[in-house]
Enzyme design. Structure first.
Site, PDB file in Angstrom:
ATOM      1  N   CYS A   8       0.862  -1.177   0.000  1.00  0.00           N
ATOM      2  CA  CYS A   8       0.000   0.000   0.000  1.00  0.00           C
ATOM      3  C   CYS A   8       0.902   1.231   0.000  1.00  0.00           C
ATOM      4  O   CYS A   8       2.087   1.130  -0.310  1.00  0.00           O
ATOM      5  CB  CYS A   8      -0.997  -0.006   1.162  1.00  0.00           C
ATOM      6  N   ASN A  11       2.393   1.637   4.338  1.00  0.00           N
ATOM      7  CA  ASN A  11       2.633   0.386   5.049  1.00  0.00           C
ATOM      8  C   ASN A  11       2.315   0.492   6.543  1.00  0.00           C
ATOM      9  O   ASN A  11       2.994  -0.098   7.373  1.00  0.00           O
ATOM     10  CB  ASN A  11       4.061  -0.118   4.828  1.00  0.00           C
ATOM     11  N   CYS A  13      -1.447   0.934   7.337  1.00  0.00           N
ATOM     12  CA  CYS A  13      -2.895   0.664   7.444  1.00  0.00           C
ATOM     13  C   CYS A  13      -3.302  -0.605   6.698  1.00  0.00           C
ATOM     14  O   CYS A  13      -3.493  -1.657   7.286  1.00  0.00           O
ATOM     15  CB  CYS A  13      -3.709   1.855   6.925  1.00  0.00           C
ATOM     16  N   SER A  15      -1.876  -2.589   3.997  1.00  0.00           N
ATOM     17  CA  SER A  15      -1.017  -3.752   3.741  1.00  0.00           C
ATOM     18  C   SER A  15      -0.618  -4.493   5.018  1.00  0.00           C
ATOM     19  O   SER A  15      -0.598  -5.725   5.006  1.00  0.00           O
ATOM     20  CB  SER A  15       0.199  -3.380   2.887  1.00  0.00           C
TER      21      SER A  15
END
Length: 156
Positions: A8, A11, A13, A15
Protein backbone atom coordinates in the site's frame (compact mmCIF):
# COMPACT_ATOMS: atom_id res chain seq x y z
CA UNK A 1 7.82 -21.73 -0.09
CA UNK A 2 5.43 -19.27 -1.75
CA UNK A 3 6.15 -15.67 -0.78
CA UNK A 4 3.41 -13.00 -0.89
CA UNK A 5 3.93 -9.26 -0.44
CA UNK A 6 1.06 -6.84 0.23
CA UNK A 7 1.75 -3.26 -0.86
CA UNK A 8 0.00 0.00 0.00
CA UNK A 9 1.14 3.61 0.29
CA UNK A 10 2.67 3.97 3.76
CA UNK A 11 2.63 0.39 5.05
CA UNK A 12 0.80 1.28 8.26
CA UNK A 13 -2.89 0.66 7.44
CA UNK A 14 -4.02 -1.60 4.60
CA UNK A 15 -1.02 -3.75 3.74
CA UNK A 16 -0.07 -4.60 7.35
CA UNK A 17 -3.73 -5.41 8.03
CA UNK A 18 -3.69 -7.75 5.02
CA UNK A 19 -0.38 -9.26 6.15
CA UNK A 20 -1.72 -9.96 9.65
CA UNK A 21 -5.07 -11.33 8.42
CA UNK A 22 -3.39 -13.51 5.77
CA UNK A 23 -0.86 -14.82 8.29
CA UNK A 24 -3.70 -15.74 10.68
CA UNK A 25 -5.59 -17.50 7.90
CA UNK A 26 -2.44 -19.30 6.71
CA UNK A 27 -1.80 -20.55 10.25
CA UNK A 28 -5.38 -21.75 10.68
CA UNK A 29 -5.13 -23.65 7.37
CA UNK A 30 -1.84 -25.28 8.38
CA UNK A 31 0.09 -23.60 5.57
CA UNK A 32 2.73 -21.72 7.58
CA UNK A 33 5.49 -23.94 6.23
CA UNK A 34 4.35 -23.33 2.63
CA UNK A 35 3.23 -19.68 2.42
CA UNK A 36 5.03 -16.64 3.80
CA UNK A 37 3.57 -13.12 3.84
CA UNK A 38 5.02 -9.66 4.32
CA UNK A 39 4.00 -6.08 3.55
CA UNK A 40 5.59 -2.85 2.33
CA UNK A 41 4.69 0.67 1.28
CA UNK A 42 5.60 2.58 -1.85
CA UNK A 43 6.25 5.68 0.28
CA UNK A 44 8.93 6.18 2.92
CA UNK A 45 7.10 8.33 5.51
CA UNK A 46 6.47 5.60 8.08
CA UNK A 47 9.54 3.35 7.81
CA UNK A 48 10.10 1.57 11.14
CA UNK A 49 6.68 2.50 12.58
CA UNK A 50 4.17 -0.08 13.85
CA UNK A 51 0.78 -0.40 12.18
CA UNK A 52 -1.60 2.56 12.54
CA UNK A 53 -3.63 2.71 15.75
CA UNK A 54 -6.83 2.04 13.77
CA UNK A 55 -5.35 -1.08 12.20
CA UNK A 56 -4.09 -2.30 15.58
CA UNK A 57 -7.53 -1.72 17.14
CA UNK A 58 -9.36 -3.75 14.47
CA UNK A 59 -6.81 -6.54 14.65
CA UNK A 60 -6.96 -6.59 18.46
CA UNK A 61 -10.78 -6.80 18.38
CA UNK A 62 -10.49 -9.80 16.07
CA UNK A 63 -7.64 -11.41 18.04
CA UNK A 64 -5.19 -11.22 15.14
CA UNK A 65 -1.52 -10.69 15.96
CA UNK A 66 0.61 -7.95 14.40
CA UNK A 67 3.51 -8.54 16.78
CA UNK A 68 6.83 -7.31 15.45
CA UNK A 69 5.39 -5.68 12.34
CA UNK A 70 7.17 -2.48 11.27
CA UNK A 71 6.65 -0.42 8.13
CA UNK A 72 9.20 -0.73 5.35
CA UNK A 73 9.46 0.64 1.85
CA UNK A 74 8.97 -1.47 -1.26
CA UNK A 75 12.14 -1.81 -3.34
CA UNK A 76 13.21 -3.43 -6.58
CA UNK A 77 14.69 -6.49 -4.86
CA UNK A 78 11.17 -7.42 -3.73
CA UNK A 79 10.46 -8.58 -7.30
CA UNK A 80 12.98 -11.37 -6.79
CA UNK A 81 12.04 -12.12 -3.17
CA UNK A 82 8.27 -12.55 -3.66
CA UNK A 83 6.26 -14.76 -6.01
CA UNK A 84 3.11 -12.63 -5.64
CA UNK A 85 3.01 -8.86 -5.10
CA UNK A 86 -0.52 -7.83 -4.14
CA UNK A 87 -1.23 -4.11 -4.47
CA UNK A 88 -4.02 -2.64 -2.35
CA UNK A 89 -4.99 -0.08 -5.01
CA UNK A 90 -4.34 0.83 -8.64
CA UNK A 91 -2.06 3.78 -7.80
CA UNK A 92 0.27 1.53 -5.84
CA UNK A 93 0.07 -1.03 -8.64
CA UNK A 94 1.36 1.61 -11.07
CA UNK A 95 4.09 2.67 -8.61
CA UNK A 96 5.21 -0.94 -8.15
CA UNK A 97 5.26 -1.66 -11.88
CA UNK A 98 7.31 1.51 -12.51
CA UNK A 99 10.05 0.05 -10.28
CA UNK A 100 10.20 -3.21 -12.18
CA UNK A 101 13.36 -3.66 -14.21
CA UNK A 102 13.77 -6.62 -16.50
CA UNK A 103 12.25 -10.05 -16.10
CA UNK A 104 11.24 -11.34 -12.68
CA UNK A 105 9.42 -14.32 -11.28
CA UNK A 106 6.89 -12.09 -9.51
CA UNK A 107 3.27 -11.85 -10.48
CA UNK A 108 1.85 -8.41 -9.64
CA UNK A 109 -1.89 -8.33 -8.95
CA UNK A 110 -4.48 -6.07 -7.32
CA UNK A 111 -6.04 -7.07 -4.03
CA UNK A 112 -9.59 -6.25 -5.12
CA UNK A 113 -9.56 -8.94 -7.80
CA UNK A 114 -10.00 -11.30 -4.83
CA UNK A 115 -13.15 -9.48 -3.64
CA UNK A 116 -15.30 -10.12 -6.72
CA UNK A 117 -18.66 -8.97 -5.33
CA UNK A 118 -17.45 -5.51 -4.33
CA UNK A 119 -18.11 -2.46 -6.48
CA UNK A 120 -14.85 -0.92 -5.21
CA UNK A 121 -11.82 -1.13 -7.48
CA UNK A 122 -9.39 -0.19 -4.70
CA UNK A 123 -9.16 -0.93 -1.00
CA UNK A 124 -10.08 2.45 0.51
CA UNK A 125 -7.27 4.01 2.52
CA UNK A 126 -8.48 4.28 6.14
CA UNK A 127 -5.65 6.71 6.89
CA UNK A 128 -7.86 9.22 5.07
CA UNK A 129 -11.36 7.73 5.48
CA UNK A 130 -11.03 6.49 9.07
CA UNK A 131 -13.13 3.43 8.16
CA UNK A 132 -10.89 0.62 9.40
CA UNK A 133 -13.88 -1.72 9.87
CA UNK A 134 -14.83 -1.49 6.18
CA UNK A 135 -11.23 -2.19 5.19
CA UNK A 136 -11.08 -5.13 7.59
CA UNK A 137 -14.16 -6.69 5.95
CA UNK A 138 -12.62 -6.34 2.48
CA UNK A 139 -9.25 -7.64 3.69
CA UNK A 140 -10.80 -10.62 5.41
CA UNK A 141 -12.66 -11.75 2.27
CA UNK A 142 -9.80 -10.90 -0.07
CA UNK A 143 -7.18 -12.75 1.95
CA UNK A 144 -9.33 -15.87 2.17
CA UNK A 145 -9.86 -15.82 -1.61
CA UNK A 146 -6.20 -14.98 -2.31
CA UNK A 147 -4.93 -17.92 -0.27
CA UNK A 148 -7.45 -20.23 -1.96
CA UNK A 149 -6.24 -18.93 -5.37
CA UNK A 150 -2.59 -19.48 -4.40
CA UNK A 151 -3.35 -23.00 -3.17
CA UNK A 152 -4.94 -23.87 -6.50
CA UNK A 153 -2.31 -22.13 -8.60
CA UNK A 154 0.65 -23.57 -6.67
CA UNK A 155 -0.88 -26.99 -5.99
CA UNK A 156 -0.58 -26.78 -2.20
Amino acid sequence: MVEVLFVCLGNICRSPMAEAVARSYIQSEGLSDQVKVDSAGTGDWHIGHPPHEGTRKVLDLNKISYKGMKARQFNGSDFNAFRYIVCMDRKNLRDVLERKQGETNSEVVTFMQFVPDSAAEDVPDPYYTGNFDEVYQLVQEGCRNLIHWIREKEGI
